[in-house]
Motif scaffolding. Sequence first.
Motif, mmCIF file in Angstrom:
data_model
loop_
_atom_site.group_PDB
_atom_site.id
_atom_site.type_symbol
_atom_site.label_atom_id
_atom_site.label_comp_id
_atom_site.label_asym_id
_atom_site.label_seq_id
_atom_site.Cartn_x
_atom_site.Cartn_y
_atom_site.Cartn_z
ATOM 1 N N ILE A 290 0.990 -1.246 0.135
ATOM 2 C CA ILE A 290 0.038 0.017 0.037
ATOM 3 C C ILE A 290 0.729 1.217 -0.029
ATOM 4 O O ILE A 290 1.875 1.423 1.049
ATOM 5 N N GLY B 129 -13.838 0.963 7.204
ATOM 6 C CA GLY B 129 -13.600 1.824 6.046
ATOM 7 C C GLY B 129 -14.181 3.227 6.461
ATOM 8 O O GLY B 129 -14.060 4.095 5.672
ATOM 9 N N ASP C 110 -10.488 7.571 9.389
ATOM 10 C CA ASP C 110 -9.252 8.079 8.829
ATOM 11 C C ASP C 110 -8.194 7.751 9.342
ATOM 12 O O ASP C 110 -7.061 7.466 8.850
ATOM 13 N N LYS D 122 -7.491 3.455 3.217
ATOM 14 C CA LYS D 122 -8.610 4.061 2.326
ATOM 15 C C LYS D 122 -9.062 5.188 2.933
ATOM 16 O O LYS D 122 -10.296 5.378 2.937
ATOM 17 N N GLN E 229 -11.047 8.431 3.704
ATOM 18 C CA GLN E 229 -11.548 9.429 3.047
ATOM 19 C C GLN E 229 -11.222 10.736 3.029
ATOM 20 O O GLN E 229 -11.374 11.564 2.203
#
Length: 401
Positions: free
Chosen positions: A43, A106, A109, A307, A309
């Motif tokens: 990643i 998900g 943050d 991931k 946002q």
Amino acid sequence: MRATRLALVAMAAVSLLAAGCGGKSGGSHHGGTGAGGFTPPNIPALTSLGQGEGQVNLVSWAGYVEDGSNNKDLDWVHPFEQQTGCKVNNKVAGTSDEMVSLMKTGQYDAVSASGDASLRLIAGGTVAPVNTSLVPNYADIFPDLKNKPWNSVNGKMYGIPHGRGANMLMWRTDKVTTAPDSWSVVFDPNSPYKGHITAYDSPIYIADAALYLMSTQPALGIKDPYALDQKQFDAAVNLLKEQKQIVGEYWSDATKIQQSFKAGDTVLGTTWQVIANGLTGEKTPVQTVLPKEGATGWSDTWMVAAKAQHPNCAYKWLDWVVSPKVNAQIAESWGEAPANSKACTLTEDKNFCTSYHAADAPYWTKVHYWNTPITQCLDGRKNVKCVDYSKWTQAWTQIKG
């Protein structure tokens, strides 16, 4: 408080860790093997910062994200919002397992992960490496907190160290006549303080027994209290089963164990500095020591979701919480050593960092920070499997009966 930080880790969560911990032949994975021999998913870290997205969704331990609603004198959220334009939405988690579950949704943050969660988050691809050049205050983090087995893999940092503490030995000086310097006082089956000894209530406490065995039974070959093969693990579990006969109380609630020491029901056992300070402030005669065998402890790390946002606001938050003044506020209000070396000049109590050994590097070499036991031995052994945390939780249930 850190009262419920280390809950039982669900079997499924550990299975996820094992699945994410492929061996050296990890095919599409990049970068070779990491801590204990696993290769994390490839990643990428953020390469540059842009405008803030207007908000950031956090998962934290209680006391790490204060906005003045609990104590009007503790507010580092609103100044952050005013300075960055990033509104803070925080979810307090009671356990490491809850943190892992929340991050897997998900919806968040960043997370203030302890060492017993961080490897799971890394191995599961839930968090991304952190580009420390985008966190200016990282430069002032104490060097001995960087690139450690619980916050990095292959030299890649997966978070920003936030604070740390040791699990020390404390005793009532009016009840325990000879000042102890060893954990033997809590493991001796013939202890005169039988029934008035306390131990930390968590599967991770098995590491405390393993740490003691590192010194007292060197033939076992324990090099890392979180990397135990079956024979080493069985020895630690047996020691704790023997200890149960003299333990009066297992604790996970800091307030309750402080009250127990104050009342004199408990006179000896594992503690945190913040508990000792609270008792001293109440004129309860206690002393603490980092025993000659060393101690376990914790180092918390702010990590960014793979991931996320709102990655720009997340990075701004990471830099904010380890900025000198804010890091000093958090450390002092919570009761831990700050991670930023410049924070020590900004604490209200000018002796705070001395009391918490913030800059005492030799002190921390004796502290074995919480880590996640996995089947790939964290001490680097390749020819044997270690006992993973799911087995630690099962054994802890048996130990306590």
